[in-house]
Scaffold this active site. Sequence first.
Site, short mmCIF file in Angstrom:
data_model
loop_
_atom_site.label_atom_id
_atom_site.label_comp_id
_atom_site.label_asym_id
_atom_site.label_seq_id
_atom_site.Cartn_x
_atom_site.Cartn_y
_atom_site.Cartn_z
N ASN A 272 32.24 132.88 39.69
CA ASN A 272 31.93 133.96 38.76
C ASN A 272 31.70 135.26 39.52
O ASN A 272 31.67 135.28 40.75
CB ASN A 272 30.69 133.59 37.93
CG ASN A 272 30.79 134.12 36.51
OD1 ASN A 272 31.30 135.21 36.27
ND2 ASN A 272 30.30 133.35 35.56
N HIS B 241 19.89 136.12 62.86
CA HIS B 241 19.59 137.15 63.86
C HIS B 241 18.56 136.61 64.84
O HIS B 241 17.78 135.70 64.52
CB HIS B 241 19.07 138.41 63.17
CG HIS B 241 20.06 139.01 62.23
ND1 HIS B 241 21.12 139.77 62.66
CD2 HIS B 241 20.19 138.91 60.89
CE1 HIS B 241 21.85 140.13 61.63
NE2 HIS B 241 21.31 139.62 60.54
N ALA C 53 19.56 127.90 38.82
CA ALA C 53 19.66 129.36 38.90
C ALA C 53 18.46 129.94 39.65
O ALA C 53 17.33 129.50 39.48
CB ALA C 53 19.73 129.95 37.51
N ARG D 39 15.27 115.83 40.88
CA ARG D 39 15.66 114.53 40.33
C ARG D 39 17.06 114.17 40.78
O ARG D 39 17.86 115.02 41.17
CB ARG D 39 15.53 114.48 38.82
CG ARG D 39 16.62 115.16 38.02
CD ARG D 39 16.39 114.85 36.53
NE ARG D 39 17.30 115.56 35.67
CZ ARG D 39 18.38 115.02 35.11
NH1 ARG D 39 18.70 113.77 35.33
NH2 ARG D 39 19.15 115.75 34.31
#
Length: 189
Positions: free
Chosen positions: A78, A108, A153, A176
Amino acid sequence: MVAGDWYRYRSGPELAEMTNSTQRTCRRITALYDEDREAAYALLTGMLGTAGENLDFRPPMYLDYGSRLHIGRDTFINGDFLTLGGGEITIGNNVLIGPSARLYTPIHALDVDERRAGYERVLPIHIGNDVWLGGNVVVCPGVTIGDGSVIGAGSVVTKDVPAGVIAVGNPARVVRTIGKPEQATGEGE
């Protein structure tokens, strides 16, 4: 960089030009996408290390080194997708990547003087087959996500995720195991 050794990114123009060239191509893909999707697709697949059949994407995309990105077949990416650094990134088959996903390969130097001098190294990222990354997921350097897993998300994946699990949070933790495949059914189907 390719060997995973420490290097100085800002010590010469070669790496900067490689990323600038890739980023220019990404901007061209975005500009072309609505007018000529086939041309945009050809530009994208032409700059990737490998691209499987039926790759589907939505711009914009932001890549540092297209040649270090390998994407399997039937994968959907997306919009607002970002990969940083020159580490090898492998995305498997049938992967779903939500909007604003970030894949980071650079590390870094921890020592402040070495960091000021521009030292970094890259670690690979491997995303298995049939993985689903939700929107705004961040995957950190050196992480492997196992086949069939789901990353919720907004999660930040700092460590490997095994196959067949759901992981969420910052840092992402397994909440889970995914059991027998759940069926998506609804009225009128």
